[in-house]
Design a protein around this motif. Structure first.
Motif, PDB file in Angstrom:
ATOM      1  N   ALA A  57     109.538 -25.325 -62.174  1.00 12.58           N
ATOM      2  CA  ALA A  57     109.465 -23.332 -62.586  1.00 12.58           C
ATOM      3  C   ALA A  57     108.239 -23.913 -63.830  1.00 12.58           C
ATOM      4  CB  ALA A  57     110.651 -22.979 -62.401  1.00 12.58           C
ATOM      5  N   ILE A  58     108.925 -24.474 -64.487  1.00  9.96           N
ATOM      6  CA  ILE A  58     108.372 -24.068 -66.390  1.00  9.96           C
ATOM      7  C   ILE A  58     106.574 -24.515 -65.798  1.00  9.96           C
ATOM      8  CG2 ILE A  58     108.004 -25.142 -67.851  1.00  9.96           C
ATOM      9  CD1 ILE A  58     111.061 -25.709 -68.310  1.00  9.96           C
ATOM     10  N   ILE A  59     106.593 -25.755 -64.973  1.00  8.89           N
ATOM     11  CA  ILE A  59     104.784 -26.070 -64.880  1.00  8.89           C
ATOM     12  C   ILE A  59     104.969 -24.956 -63.356  1.00  8.89           C
ATOM     13  CG2 ILE A  59     103.725 -28.115 -63.629  1.00  8.89           C
ATOM     14  CD1 ILE A  59     106.180 -29.965 -64.041  1.00  8.89           C
ATOM     15  N   ASP A  60     104.872 -24.281 -62.260  1.00  9.79           N
ATOM     16  CA  ASP A  60     104.374 -23.485 -61.624  1.00  9.79           C
ATOM     17  C   ASP A  60     103.933 -22.712 -62.295  1.00  9.79           C
ATOM     18  OD1 ASP A  60     104.766 -25.720 -60.047  1.00  9.79           O
ATOM     19  OD2 ASP A  60     106.175 -24.658 -58.537  1.00  9.79           O
ATOM     20  N   LEU A  78     120.917 -29.761 -70.337  1.00 10.73           N
ATOM     21  CA  LEU A  78     119.175 -29.851 -69.388  1.00 10.73           C
ATOM     22  C   LEU A  78     118.525 -29.609 -70.677  1.00 10.73           C
ATOM     23  CD1 LEU A  78     117.614 -27.704 -67.489  1.00 10.73           C
ATOM     24  CD2 LEU A  78     118.208 -25.445 -69.082  1.00 10.73           C
ATOM     25  N   VAL A  79     118.371 -29.668 -72.085  1.00  7.98           N
ATOM     26  CA  VAL A  79     117.613 -29.320 -72.889  1.00  7.98           C
ATOM     27  C   VAL A  79     117.115 -30.992 -73.052  1.00  7.98           C
ATOM     28  CG1 VAL A  79     116.861 -29.116 -75.220  1.00  7.98           C
ATOM     29  CG2 VAL A  79     117.953 -27.377 -73.754  1.00  7.98           C
ATOM     30  N   ASP A  80     117.515 -32.394 -73.291  1.00  7.67           N
ATOM     31  CA  ASP A  80     117.628 -32.992 -73.065  1.00  7.67           C
ATOM     32  C   ASP A  80     116.802 -33.972 -71.556  1.00  7.67           C
ATOM     33  OD1 ASP A  80     119.918 -34.932 -75.146  1.00  7.67           O
ATOM     34  OD2 ASP A  80     120.145 -32.795 -74.218  1.00  7.67           O
ATOM     35  N   TYR A  81     116.988 -33.444 -70.837  1.00  4.38           N
ATOM     36  CA  TYR A  81     115.867 -33.619 -69.534  1.00  4.38           C
ATOM     37  C   TYR A  81     115.313 -33.135 -69.858  1.00  4.38           C
ATOM     38  CZ  TYR A  81     114.616 -33.328 -64.833  1.00  4.38           C
ATOM     39  OH  TYR A  81     113.982 -33.878 -63.541  1.00  4.38           O
ATOM     40  N   LEU A  82     114.588 -31.807 -70.035  1.00  2.00           N
ATOM     41  CA  LEU A  82     113.340 -31.084 -70.272  1.00  2.00           C
ATOM     42  C   LEU A  82     112.654 -31.735 -71.049  1.00  2.00           C
ATOM     43  CD1 LEU A  82     114.486 -27.544 -70.038  1.00  2.00           C
ATOM     44  CD2 LEU A  82     113.188 -29.004 -68.395  1.00  2.00           C
ATOM     45  N   LYS A  83     113.253 -31.715 -72.155  1.00  2.00           N
ATOM     46  CA  LYS A  83     112.468 -32.877 -73.485  1.00  2.00           C
ATOM     47  C   LYS A  83     111.512 -34.493 -72.819  1.00  2.00           C
ATOM     48  CE  LYS A  83     113.869 -31.019 -77.600  1.00  2.00           C
ATOM     49  NZ  LYS A  83     114.830 -30.880 -78.210  1.00  2.00           N
ATOM     50  N   SER A  84     112.519 -34.518 -71.735  1.00  2.00           N
ATOM     51  CA  SER A  84     112.188 -35.893 -71.472  1.00  2.00           C
ATOM     52  C   SER A  84     111.071 -36.393 -70.536  1.00  2.00           C
ATOM     53  CB  SER A  84     113.555 -37.100 -70.963  1.00  2.00           C
ATOM     54  OG  SER A  84     112.864 -36.150 -69.491  1.00  2.00           O
ATOM     55  N   GLN A  85     110.343 -35.048 -70.206  1.00  2.00           N
ATOM     56  CA  GLN A  85     109.272 -34.758 -68.813  1.00  2.00           C
ATOM     57  C   GLN A  85     108.354 -34.901 -69.755  1.00  2.00           C
ATOM     58  OE1 GLN A  85     110.325 -34.904 -65.543  1.00  2.00           O
ATOM     59  NE2 GLN A  85     111.764 -35.623 -67.408  1.00  2.00           N
ATOM     60  N   LYS A  87     105.102 -34.030 -69.374  1.00  2.00           N
ATOM     61  CA  LYS A  87     104.049 -32.392 -68.597  1.00  2.00           C
ATOM     62  C   LYS A  87     104.871 -31.800 -69.725  1.00  2.00           C
ATOM     63  CE  LYS A  87     103.014 -33.802 -63.920  1.00  2.00           C
ATOM     64  NZ  LYS A  87     103.033 -33.457 -62.363  1.00  2.00           N
ATOM     65  N   LEU A  88     106.452 -31.708 -70.171  1.00  2.00           N
ATOM     66  CA  LEU A  88     106.704 -30.230 -70.567  1.00  2.00           C
ATOM     67  C   LEU A  88     106.665 -30.718 -72.659  1.00  2.00           C
ATOM     68  CD1 LEU A  88     109.402 -29.508 -68.570  1.00  2.00           C
ATOM     69  CD2 LEU A  88     107.226 -28.759 -68.137  1.00  2.00           C
ATOM     70  N   ALA A  89     106.224 -31.456 -72.989  1.00  2.00           N
ATOM     71  CA  ALA A  89     106.343 -32.213 -74.272  1.00  2.00           C
ATOM     72  C   ALA A  89     105.986 -30.593 -75.107  1.00  2.00           C
ATOM     73  CB  ALA A  89     105.092 -33.154 -74.464  1.00  2.00           C
ATOM     74  N   ARG A  90     105.097 -29.385 -74.842  1.00  2.00           N
ATOM     75  CA  ARG A  90     104.348 -28.838 -75.510  1.00  2.00           C
ATOM     76  C   ARG A  90     104.908 -27.126 -74.957  1.00  2.00           C
ATOM     77  NH1 ARG A  90      98.014 -28.403 -75.815  1.00  2.00           N
ATOM     78  NH2 ARG A  90      98.253 -27.031 -76.753  1.00  2.00           N
ATOM     79  N   VAL A  91     106.097 -27.245 -73.966  1.00  2.00           N
ATOM     80  CA  VAL A  91     107.279 -26.212 -74.107  1.00  2.00           C
ATOM     81  C   VAL A  91     108.052 -26.164 -74.969  1.00  2.00           C
ATOM     82  CG1 VAL A  91     108.462 -25.214 -72.464  1.00  2.00           C
ATOM     83  CG2 VAL A  91     106.484 -27.025 -72.041  1.00  2.00           C
ATOM     84  N   LYS A  92     108.033 -25.000 -75.503  1.00  2.00           N
ATOM     85  CA  LYS A  92     109.080 -24.573 -76.346  1.00  2.00           C
ATOM     86  C   LYS A  92     110.798 -24.874 -75.683  1.00  2.00           C
ATOM     87  CE  LYS A  92     105.304 -22.936 -79.242  1.00  2.00           C
ATOM     88  NZ  LYS A  92     105.012 -24.213 -80.264  1.00  2.00           N
TER      89      LYS A  92
END
Ligand code: AMP
Ligand code: GLY
Length: 429
Positions: A57-60, A78-85, A87-92
């Motif tokens: 959803a964050i990407i879409d 969840l935060v660890d998971y998102l940070k490990s992606q 493609k999501l490196a710049r998401v705050k």
């Protein structure tokens, strides 16, 4: 920028309401949201426990900022998971990683943390099934009442205040050997009972710097005069009249500063909210618990008092720039009254039609457990249904406005406490 809020309660509707007013906010999404958030944002049918779904959803939707509302996904990483992606490196992201969320996810962790960093809290010891005999002997020699806490997340139900040694011993045994509270009770913290008045202080941390948000008092029990079963929260008030400037200064110096310093010393980069549950014992603060998120319904009184753009503050937290940022707080008093489904916090029905919403005046209504039914309109969809917040120059004024609206809204089985804030009116008199 596009912003995503995770969660579906009154807290998340309050975040959505405040963030939708921000100059930074282009498109706002809430996952999964409720009938209230649907009016001001786009709900996404994704569970916050579905980490891959959230990432997609964050990407879409080209999301740049994510606010995690509830504790469960934080404690589950969840935060660890998102940070490990990549493609999501710049998401705050506003919300701590799994280690930071241990402040809430493990009472044993948080007690050890407080002891290590000299943060005032009730004296305690932790026991497991292996040390049950020691535990039984410990509670036998403990003063009464004695407090037993399941180590893990237990949806606010894992705390037992035992009035007798027999009750304490039975409960300890049930938690450690019979799975009362499930795996959350595999470890039990036994602690001293603190006598005083309770309140909560909310901190926004960027990992190094912090801002202390308005404090609040919530009403946890289902019945008036704080009787009956514990709930998620039946109402809240901010500010708290007994928390004067000198007390709040003590909270900052004795609790907030050492907490932030301790997190840094542990190598935890904590970006998010820290909810500090406190007991005011004869003017001295003692920490009852930490939560790794904002409170619900406390958010429904804290955010309406913040006059500045909340997204500016959240971005500063994500960018380690909180020390360069300021915000202003309204001197008015906010009171929220929660309407719940009959039977809550035990069994209750869902799907009741909610009516007369259009008749309420001078309040802000946050949906907690509601859904939009194609044929019936707005219906109940949870134990806590609506949180009705009023702001006024006086505590009495805010109580009266919130109560008037609470009486107006109708649904089958509606219940609410009529004494939210009344103890504080007496206190100030
Ligand atoms: P908690 O889930 O840790 O917030 O605990 C639930 C409630 O139990 C708190 O809001 C307090 O009212 C009460 N409580 C927890 N720990 C203590 C303590 N050490 N002394 C007195 N009351 C406590
Ligand atoms: N109202 C208490 C909590 O959010 O944990």
């Amino acid at each position: 920028m596009n912003i995503l809020i995770l969660g579906s309660g009154g807290r998340e509707h309050a975040f959505a309401w405040k963030i939708s007013q921000s100059l930074h906010c282009e498109k706002l999404y809430v996952a999964p949201g409720n009938a209230g958030t649907a009016q001001i944002a786009q709900n996404l049918p994704i569970s916050y426990n579905d980490f891959e779904g959230v990432a997609k959803a964050i990407i879409d939707h080209k999301i740049k900022l994510v606010i995690v509302g509830p504790e469960e996904p934080l404690v589950n990483g969840l935060v660890d998971y998102l940070k490990s992606q990549p493609k999501l490196a710049r998401v705050k992201i506003i919300g701590p990683d799994r280690l930071g969320a241990q402040l809430e996810g493990s009472k044993d962790f948080s007690k050890n943390f407080m002891t290590k960093y000299g943060i005032p809290t009730a004296a305690s010891r932790t026991f497991t099934a292996e040390t049950l005999e020691d535990g039984l002997a410990y509670v036998a020699s403990h003063s009464l009442p004695v407090v037993l806490k399941a180590d893990g997340l237990a949806a606010g139900k894992g705390v037992i205040i035992a009035e007798t040694t027999a009750e304490a011993q039975t409960t300890l045994k049930e938690m450690l050997t019979e799975g009362k509270f499930g795996s959350a009770g595999n470890k039990v913290v036994v602690e001293q009972f603190l006598r005083g008045i309770e309140l909560s202080v909310f901190v926004l941390s960027d990992g190094v710097n912090y801002k202390i948000l308005p404090e609040a008092k919530d009403y946890k029990r289902i019945g008036e005069n704080d009787t009956g079963l514990n709930t998620g929260g039946m109402g809240a008030v901010s500010p708290v009249v007994f928390a004067d400037e000198s007390f709040l200064k003590k909270v900052e110096n004795k609790v907030v500063k050492p907490t932030l310093a301790g997190l840094q010393a542990e190598g935890i980069q904590y970006i998010g909210f820290i909810f500090v549950g406190l007991m005011n014992v004869k003017g001295e603060p003692f920490v009852i618990e930490y939560n790794a998120r904002m409170g619900d319904p406390e958010t429904e009184v804290v955010l309406p008092r913040i006059q500045s753009d909340l997204v500016t503050l959240l971005l500063a937290a994500a960018d380690q720039k909180l020390s360069d940022t300021d915000f202003t707080v309204s001197p008015q008093t906010a009171v929220t009254t929660v309407l719940v489904s009959g039977g809550y916090p035990e069994a209750y029905t869902k799907g009741q039609i909610i009516s007369d919403l259009e008749k309420i005046e001078e309040v802000t209504m946050f949906h907690a457990g509601t859904a939009l039914d194609e044929n019936l309109g707005v219906v109940t969809n949870g134990g806590r249904v609506l949180a009705i917040t009023a702001l006024a120059n006086s505590l009495e004024g805010a109580v009266n406005r919130s109560q008037k609206a609470a009486a107006t809204v109708q649904f089958e089985g509606k219940y609410y406490r009529k004494d939210i804030g009344v103890d504080l009116i007496r206190y100030q008199d």
